[in-house]
Design a protein around this motif. Structure first.
Motif, PDB file in Angstrom:
ATOM      1  N   ARG A 267       0.885  -1.160   0.000  1.00  0.00           N
ATOM      2  CA  ARG A 267       0.000   0.000   0.000  1.00  0.00           C
ATOM      3  C   ARG A 267       0.920   1.206   0.000  1.00  0.00           C
ATOM      4  NH1 ARG A 267      -4.840  -0.124   4.227  1.00  0.00           N
ATOM      5  NH2 ARG A 267      -5.438   1.624   2.899  1.00  0.00           N
ATOM      6  N   GLY A 268       0.681   2.136  -0.905  1.00  0.00           N
ATOM      7  CA  GLY A 268       1.558   3.302  -0.987  1.00  0.00           C
ATOM      8  C   GLY A 268       2.834   3.039  -1.760  1.00  0.00           C
ATOM      9  N   PHE A 269       2.759   2.128  -2.753  1.00  0.00           N
ATOM     10  CA  PHE A 269       3.963   1.811  -3.516  1.00  0.00           C
ATOM     11  C   PHE A 269       4.500   3.038  -4.247  1.00  0.00           C
ATOM     12  CE2 PHE A 269       6.151   0.707  -7.421  1.00  0.00           C
ATOM     13  CZ  PHE A 269       7.075  -0.222  -6.989  1.00  0.00           C
ATOM     14  N   ASN A 270       3.606   3.836  -4.851  1.00  0.00           N
ATOM     15  CA  ASN A 270       4.064   4.973  -5.654  1.00  0.00           C
ATOM     16  C   ASN A 270       4.918   5.937  -4.835  1.00  0.00           C
ATOM     17  OD1 ASN A 270       2.940   4.283  -8.170  1.00  0.00           O
ATOM     18  ND2 ASN A 270       0.935   5.017  -7.554  1.00  0.00           N
ATOM     19  N   ALA A 271       4.500   6.192  -3.600  1.00  0.00           N
ATOM     20  CA  ALA A 271       5.271   7.109  -2.746  1.00  0.00           C
ATOM     21  C   ALA A 271       6.647   6.526  -2.433  1.00  0.00           C
ATOM     22  CB  ALA A 271       4.508   7.393  -1.463  1.00  0.00           C
ATOM     23  N   SER A 272       6.697   5.242  -2.149  1.00  0.00           N
ATOM     24  CA  SER A 272       7.980   4.592  -1.853  1.00  0.00           C
ATOM     25  C   SER A 272       8.884   4.574  -3.081  1.00  0.00           C
ATOM     26  CB  SER A 272       7.742   3.161  -1.365  1.00  0.00           C
ATOM     27  OG  SER A 272       7.024   3.158  -0.153  1.00  0.00           O
ATOM     28  N   PHE A 273       8.286   4.319  -4.240  1.00  0.00           N
ATOM     29  CA  PHE A 273       9.081   4.311  -5.468  1.00  0.00           C
ATOM     30  C   PHE A 273       9.625   5.704  -5.767  1.00  0.00           C
ATOM     31  CE2 PHE A 273       9.234   5.028 -10.083  1.00  0.00           C
ATOM     32  CZ  PHE A 273      10.249   4.145 -10.412  1.00  0.00           C
ATOM     33  N   ARG A 274       8.793   6.725  -5.556  1.00  0.00           N
ATOM     34  CA  ARG A 274       9.238   8.099  -5.807  1.00  0.00           C
ATOM     35  C   ARG A 274      10.426   8.460  -4.921  1.00  0.00           C
ATOM     36  NH1 ARG A 274       4.752  10.182  -5.219  1.00  0.00           N
ATOM     37  NH2 ARG A 274       4.885  10.889  -3.053  1.00  0.00           N
ATOM     38  N   LYS A 275      10.369   8.069  -3.658  1.00  0.00           N
ATOM     39  CA  LYS A 275      11.487   8.348  -2.746  1.00  0.00           C
ATOM     40  C   LYS A 275      12.742   7.596  -3.185  1.00  0.00           C
ATOM     41  CE  LYS A 275       8.543   9.173   1.281  1.00  0.00           C
ATOM     42  NZ  LYS A 275       8.088   8.660   2.605  1.00  0.00           N
ATOM     43  N   ALA A 276      12.571   6.361  -3.653  1.00  0.00           N
ATOM     44  CA  ALA A 276      13.727   5.575  -4.110  1.00  0.00           C
ATOM     45  C   ALA A 276      14.373   6.231  -5.323  1.00  0.00           C
ATOM     46  CB  ALA A 276      13.283   4.150  -4.447  1.00  0.00           C
ATOM     47  N   LYS A 277      13.545   6.768  -6.211  1.00  0.00           N
ATOM     48  CA  LYS A 277      14.086   7.408  -7.410  1.00  0.00           C
ATOM     49  C   LYS A 277      14.803   8.706  -7.059  1.00  0.00           C
ATOM     50  CE  LYS A 277      11.822   9.418 -10.788  1.00  0.00           C
ATOM     51  NZ  LYS A 277      10.963   9.763 -11.947  1.00  0.00           N
ATOM     52  N   GLU A 278      14.241   9.441  -6.105  1.00  0.00           N
ATOM     53  CA  GLU A 278      14.877  10.692  -5.669  1.00  0.00           C
ATOM     54  C   GLU A 278      16.214  10.412  -4.993  1.00  0.00           C
ATOM     55  OE1 GLU A 278      11.927  12.418  -3.201  1.00  0.00           O
ATOM     56  OE2 GLU A 278      10.710  13.189  -4.863  1.00  0.00           O
ATOM     57  N   LEU A 279      16.297   9.301  -4.270  1.00  0.00           N
ATOM     58  CA  LEU A 279      17.556   8.935  -3.616  1.00  0.00           C
ATOM     59  C   LEU A 279      18.591   8.529  -4.651  1.00  0.00           C
ATOM     60  CD1 LEU A 279      19.076   8.401  -0.959  1.00  0.00           C
ATOM     61  CD2 LEU A 279      18.126   6.079  -0.976  1.00  0.00           C
ATOM     62  N   ALA A 280      18.167   7.817  -5.685  1.00  0.00           N
ATOM     63  CA  ALA A 280      19.101   7.364  -6.722  1.00  0.00           C
ATOM     64  C   ALA A 280      19.558   8.515  -7.603  1.00  0.00           C
ATOM     65  CB  ALA A 280      18.441   6.281  -7.569  1.00  0.00           C
ATOM     66  N   TRP A 281      18.625   9.435  -7.911  1.00  0.00           N
ATOM     67  CA  TRP A 281      18.945  10.560  -8.795  1.00  0.00           C
ATOM     68  C   TRP A 281      18.479  11.859  -8.132  1.00  0.00           C
ATOM     69  CZ3 TRP A 281      16.595   6.165 -11.245  1.00  0.00           C
ATOM     70  CH2 TRP A 281      17.454   5.433 -12.066  1.00  0.00           C
ATOM     71  N   PRO A 282      19.256  12.403  -7.186  1.00  0.00           N
ATOM     72  CA  PRO A 282      18.848  13.637  -6.494  1.00  0.00           C
ATOM     73  C   PRO A 282      18.621  14.795  -7.454  1.00  0.00           C
ATOM     74  CG  PRO A 282      20.716  12.607  -5.403  1.00  0.00           C
ATOM     75  CD  PRO A 282      20.526  11.878  -6.702  1.00  0.00           C
ATOM     76  N   GLU A 283      19.330  14.781  -8.574  1.00  0.00           N
ATOM     77  CA  GLU A 283      19.177  15.867  -9.549  1.00  0.00           C
ATOM     78  C   GLU A 283      17.968  15.662 -10.446  1.00  0.00           C
ATOM     79  OE1 GLU A 283      21.263  12.570 -11.603  1.00  0.00           O
ATOM     80  OE2 GLU A 283      21.299  13.482  -9.608  1.00  0.00           O
ATOM     81  N   GLY A 284      17.311  14.534 -10.310  1.00  0.00           N
ATOM     82  CA  GLY A 284      16.117  14.247 -11.119  1.00  0.00           C
ATOM     83  C   GLY A 284      16.443  13.318 -12.272  1.00  0.00           C
ATOM     84  N   LYS A 285      15.475  12.508 -12.656  1.00  0.00           N
ATOM     85  CA  LYS A 285      15.634  11.580 -13.773  1.00  0.00           C
ATOM     86  C   LYS A 285      14.271  11.352 -14.404  1.00  0.00           C
ATOM     87  CE  LYS A 285      18.088   8.384 -16.072  1.00  0.00           C
ATOM     88  NZ  LYS A 285      19.270   8.664 -16.889  1.00  0.00           N
TER      89      LYS A 285
END
Length: 336
Positions: A256-274
């Motif tokens: 539940r809440g996968f999208n929020a967790s995925f968004r945080k993971a992506k921000e951690l991997a690419w702080p400058e955005g991807k």
């Protein structure tokens, strides 16, 4: 004196609480318990009990009570419910007859869409919901001769046709994300299933040689039949069986809440955005199947797409470079 209002629906959004007369009904004005709030509730109930069939809001009510609307996914109904409220509020008092005169109603529709001009995707989403109500008014209801939204161009024009996750992208995010997010990424990249289908995929659907699942997008009328090839088998073997469903969160429960967790993971991997979305992993899978030599019919069966749409979908999802390399191989083979 305490007055009990039956059927109230409470929604919390961005730290605020909104009240609706009923689930999918109009939003109420004022604070709970105030005269304005009670009057707003009474108005909503009265309009529901005796709708004016000549007004557009009656068509919105009919659509919300229809089987077409009830068959939508719960998440879609939640999103569409808010937009149907907005549409009923904005267009509700107009007569249905006005919507049969496209040359007059289109400027009004376009002007309403322009209120979301700073958010092009939101504007298109609003138009999608309005167009669906109008289409319902044409068929099966027969209250309209045609849909005046047809022919109005989309505002958001960005194409993601050639955006797919590369092996390097996947390896990069897996360096910092949780194992649970990594499992979801790997499974999406090797099956091409949509996120909703992945999160509902159960171990019972994984047979000896294939994953067989009906797709939510088709309202479970079509099957995706994904052969378990070596790479996919390795992915499945790495996922621990902690629940009846394949993908679980860190608490070993269905997501539940996968999208929020995925968004945080992506921000951690690419702080400058991807510029990568989770659904772009479908393009990664389509590219894999295409370059492996699967025919369009086979890809349709694997990914649960309609066969007649495969050519268009392949053009959208398969990276240009992958397609070019495949054609080079075919031309070289023909020459030899």
């Amino acid at each position: 004196m305490k007055i009990e209002l039956h059927g109230l629906h409470k929604v919390r959004s961005k730290g605020k609480i909104y009240y609706y007369a009923w689930r999918g009904g109009p939003r109420l004005r004022g604070d709970p318990g105030t005269p304005e709030f009670i009057a707003s509730y009474n108005e909503a109930v009265a309009s529901r009990a005796t709708p004016d069939k000549s007004r557009f809001k009656s068509l919105v009510t009919l659509y919300q009570a229809s089987d077409d609307y009830k068959k939508l996914a719960d998440s879609t109904k939640r999103n569409w419910g808010r937009w149907l409220d907005r549409i009923a509020e904005h267009f509700g008092e107009l007569s249905i007859a006005q919507f049969s005169r496209a040359e007059r109603i289109r400027p009004i529709i376009i002007k309403w869409r322009a209120t979301f001009a700073d958010k092009p995707r939101t504007a298109d989403y609003a138009m999608q919901v309005l167009s669906r109500v109008l289409s319902y008014g044409v068929d099966p209801v027969g209250m309209l001769a045609s849909n005046p939204c047809e022919g109005i161009k989309r505002v958001y024009s960005e194409s993601r046709a050639e955006i797919i996750w590369t092996d390097a992208d996947i390896a990069h995010i897996k360096m910092t994300c949780s194992p649970e997010i990594a499992h979801a990424i790997d499974l999406a990249a090797h099956t091409g299933l949509r996120l909703g289908d992945l999160l509902h995929l159960s171990w019972s659907r994984i047979e000896e040689d294939a994953i067989v699942i009906t797709t939510g997008k088709s309202r479970h009328r079509r099957e995706a039949i994904i052969p378990i090839y070596d790479e996919l088998r390795e992915v499945l073997e790495c996922i621990p069986q902690r629940s009846p469903v394949v993908l679980t969160n860190s608490r070993k429960r269905p997501w539940r809440g996968f999208n929020a967790s995925f968004r945080k993971a992506k921000e951690l991997a690419w702080p400058e955005g991807k510029d990568l979305h989770f659904h772009d992993l479908r393009g990664t899978a389509a590219t894999k199947f295409y370059t492996a030599g699967l025919s369009e019919r086979e890809i349709a069966e694997v990914m649960g797409w309609e066969e007649e749409s495969v050519s268009r979908i392949i053009r959208r999802y398969v990276g240009r470079q992958a397609a070019i390399k495949e054609r080079i191989l075919k031309l070289n083979k023909a020459r030899r």
